[in-house]
Write a protein that holds these residues in place. Structure first.
Motif, PDB file in Angstrom:
ATOM      1  N   ILE A   6      83.668  27.501  12.925  1.00  0.00           N
ATOM      2  CA  ILE A   6      82.285  27.981  12.836  1.00  0.00           C
ATOM      3  C   ILE A   6      81.926  28.374  11.406  1.00  0.00           C
ATOM      4  O   ILE A   6      80.838  28.073  10.918  1.00  0.00           O
ATOM      5  N   ASN A   7      82.843  29.014  10.695  1.00  0.00           N
ATOM      6  CA  ASN A   7      82.566  29.513   9.343  1.00  0.00           C
ATOM      7  C   ASN A   7      82.850  28.505   8.236  1.00  0.00           C
ATOM      8  O   ASN A   7      82.657  28.808   7.072  1.00  0.00           O
ATOM      9  N   ASN A   8      83.303  27.323   8.567  1.00  0.00           N
ATOM     10  CA  ASN A   8      83.652  26.326   7.559  1.00  0.00           C
ATOM     11  C   ASN A   8      82.526  25.293   7.450  1.00  0.00           C
ATOM     12  O   ASN A   8      82.225  24.596   8.412  1.00  0.00           O
ATOM     13  N   PRO A   9      81.900  25.159   6.262  1.00  0.00           N
ATOM     14  CA  PRO A   9      80.789  24.208   6.114  1.00  0.00           C
ATOM     15  C   PRO A   9      81.202  22.746   6.292  1.00  0.00           C
ATOM     16  O   PRO A   9      80.359  21.893   6.549  1.00  0.00           O
ATOM     17  N   LYS A  10      82.483  22.424   6.191  1.00  0.00           N
ATOM     18  CA  LYS A  10      82.934  21.044   6.393  1.00  0.00           C
ATOM     19  C   LYS A  10      82.680  20.568   7.823  1.00  0.00           C
ATOM     20  O   LYS A  10      82.580  19.383   8.079  1.00  0.00           O
ATOM     21  N   PHE A  11      82.616  21.504   8.767  1.00  0.00           N
ATOM     22  CA  PHE A  11      82.488  21.141  10.171  1.00  0.00           C
ATOM     23  C   PHE A  11      81.059  21.215  10.693  1.00  0.00           C
ATOM     24  O   PHE A  11      80.835  21.112  11.890  1.00  0.00           O
ATOM     25  N   CYS A  12      80.059  21.368   9.821  1.00  0.00           N
ATOM     26  CA  CYS A  12      78.680  21.512  10.286  1.00  0.00           C
ATOM     27  C   CYS A  12      78.197  20.279  11.052  1.00  0.00           C
ATOM     28  O   CYS A  12      77.363  20.384  11.938  1.00  0.00           O
TER      29      CYS A  12
END
Length: 74
Positions: A6-12
């Motif tokens: 949730i907090n990692n922009p790579k997984f947006c």
């Protein structure tokens, strides 16, 4: 989803995803009768496996060893 996703922009891009899927070739030693069906395009022997898993890293489905699927091995 776990917080590290949730907090990692790579997984947006995966915000609505519920599972992931991955295919792989695993080296094998088939019997003489199954050798032709297990030969991949590089001349090696492998078995094609397809796995689905959720974001808690638990496997939800595994499919392995269907014939004539090893031709796409790279």
């Amino acid at each position: 989803f776990p917080l590290y996703i949730i907090n990692n922009p790579k997984f947006c891009r995966f915000a609505g995803a519920i599972e992931a899927i991955n295919g792989m070739h695993i080296a094998c030693i088939p019997s003489a009768a199954e050798r032709d069906a297990s030969q991949n395009c590089k001349g090696g022997l492998s078995q094609h496996c397809l796995a689905c898993y959720n974001f808690d890293l638990r496997f939800t489905h595994i499919l392995s060893g269907w014939e004539e699927s090893v031709a796409d091995a790279v």
